[in-house]
Design an enzyme around this catalytic site. Structure first.
Site, PDB file in Angstrom:
ATOM      1  CD  GLU A  92     -28.437  -0.844  46.770  1.00  0.00           C
ATOM      2  OE1 GLU A  92     -28.991  -1.549  45.910  1.00  0.00           O
ATOM      3  OE2 GLU A  92     -27.241  -0.502  46.694  1.00  0.00           O
TER       4      GLU A  92
ATOM      5  N   GLY B 185     -34.718  -2.461  36.320  1.00  0.00           N
ATOM      6  CA  GLY B 185     -33.414  -1.920  36.697  1.00  0.00           C
ATOM      7  C   GLY B 185     -32.321  -2.562  35.867  1.00  0.00           C
TER       8      GLY B 185
ATOM      9  CD  GLU C 186     -27.952  -7.602  41.336  1.00  0.00           C
ATOM     10  OE1 GLU C 186     -28.646  -7.339  42.360  1.00  0.00           O
ATOM     11  OE2 GLU C 186     -26.871  -7.083  41.103  1.00  0.00           O
TER      12      GLU C 186
ATOM     13  CD  GLN D 291     -24.697  -0.647  35.963  1.00  0.00           C
ATOM     14  OE1 GLN D 291     -24.901  -1.817  35.652  1.00  0.00           O
ATOM     15  NE2 GLN D 291     -25.534   0.030  36.747  1.00  0.00           N
TER      16      GLN D 291
ATOM     17  CD  GLU E 157     -30.816   1.851  35.014  1.00  0.00           C
ATOM     18  OE1 GLU E 157     -30.332   2.665  35.834  1.00  0.00           O
ATOM     19  OE2 GLU E 157     -31.043   0.656  35.299  1.00  0.00           O
TER      20      GLU E 157
END
Length: 365
Positions: free
Chosen positions: A132, A58, A123, A25, A80
């Site tokens: 991804e 997310g 994002e 992160q 999340e």
């Protein structure tokens, strides 16, 4: 669990594990071009957020959800899947936004809300945009939860394909491949000498494996503008308000042609993307914002994906490289892609011959 459920569990475990670490992160939070683009898109358009319901897909650390709250949102659902949700709750609370932001630990597919939202922010972009495949989840969230006339942040995304001239790095990768094959031959001799074992039967497999790793894989790079040749070609454009799940599966074989302005040796290709925050035709953002990962825009954590040629193209001024590009999801891991490139050199008016068509399939790990 059986079949599809097992595959889903493995996919979630492989994909989400890295996003559960604060180290990962932090890497994204210190990407100031990324941060400034999202902060600007929210804060410079705060009138669009005032009193609205927002879904952050997310949320990670929760930073986007926090900014939406600061921009005046009435309610923010910050979703999340990983245990990063626990850290996001702490961050939201420490910054005085827990009365507005609700952190929900869930997959998007299992998410339950009490009604539609006015804005979806995420994002979701990966290397060369699609790696991804988080875009799948964003599209599902949009189809299920975005109210009619609602807004997507970002609103559009575009993939670009360019030429790279960097023989030093290309040759270094080729030298690493050569060294790995030489090490195999030494290993093979030692296995015969010390253990009376013939390894020849596995040599072809080893060489294919090493070639895939050193030659036919993409590499992250922070390219400098002078390493790029010509203008990048647009490969695919996504309107986040209208693209479908079928649209975001990959890139069908798409033609490109990149003109060369000076004599050069083309070492390979590079892929990058832009993400636009501009709203819709009916509801444009008062202050549009562009996030670019192009080589001439400086560092981002996405960088560029570079695909080196086994044999470089010598292209004269006024010539070009043309061909087709396709991105296909890997069967073993649907979040990763195989990149199929067909290409050939195109001469100029003084040297008009075309080179032979070459073809290669790269993995984008």
């Amino acid at each position: 669990m059986k079949g599809g459920e097992e595959e889903k569990a493995a996919d979630f475990a492989n994909y989400f594990c890295s996003y559960a670490s604060l180290y990962h992160q932090k890497q994204m939070l210190t990407d100031h071009r990324r941060m400034q683009a999202y902060h600007g898109a929210i804060m410079q358009n705060r009138g669009l957020f005032a009193g609205k319901r927002v879904l952050d897909v997310g949320t990670g650390s929760g930073i986007l959800a926090l900014w939406c709250a600061k921009a005046g949102a009435a309610k923010v659902f910050a979703v999340e899947y990983t245990d990063m949700a626990k850290h996001a709750r702490k961050l939201i609370e420490a910054n005085g936004a827990s009365d507005i932001v609700e952190v929900i630990q869930s997959s998007v597919e299992a998410l339950q809300l009490d009604g539609p939202v006015d804005i979806i922010i995420s994002e979701w972009m990966g290397y060369f945009l699609l790696r991804e495949s988080m875009l799948d989840s964003v599209v599902r969230a949009r189809d299920r939860w975005l109210a009619p006339g609602g807004l997507m942040f970002p609103s559009h995304a575009t993939m670009y394909w360019g030429l790279v001239s960097d023989e030093e790095d290309r040759l270094a990768k080729a030298a690493e491949y050569l060294q790995s094959t030489q090490e195999w031959h030494r290993f093979k001799r030692e296995m015969r000498q010390y253990y009376d074992c013939d390894m020849n039967v596995l040599e072809g497999v080893y060489e294919e494996e090493q070639k895939g790793y050193y030659i036919l894989s993409s590499f992250w790079a922070e390219l400098q503008p002078d390493q790029c040749v010509g203008q990048g070609a647009m490969i695919k454009h996504f309107d986040m308000h209208t693209c479908t799940l079928e649209d975001v599966q990959g890139v069908e074989e798409t033609p490109f042609r990149i003109n060369v302005e000076h004599d050069c040796r083309v070492s390979g290709f590079a892929g990058w993307f832009t993400a636009d925050f501009r709203g819709t035709e009916a509801n444009p953002l008062p202050v549009p914002v562009l996030l670019s990962t192009a080589p001439d825009n400086g560092y981002t954590h996405w960088g560029q994906q570079v695909f080196y040629l086994e044999v470089p193209h010598w292209v004269p001024r006024g010539g070009a490289v043309e061909g087709t590009l396709a991105l296909t999801r890997q069967k073993e891991n649907i979040r990763l892609y195989d990149v199929g490139v067909k290409h050939r050199r195109h001469g100029n008016s003084q040297e008009p011959n075309l080179g032979p068509m070459q073809e290669a399939t790269y993995t984008m790990p």
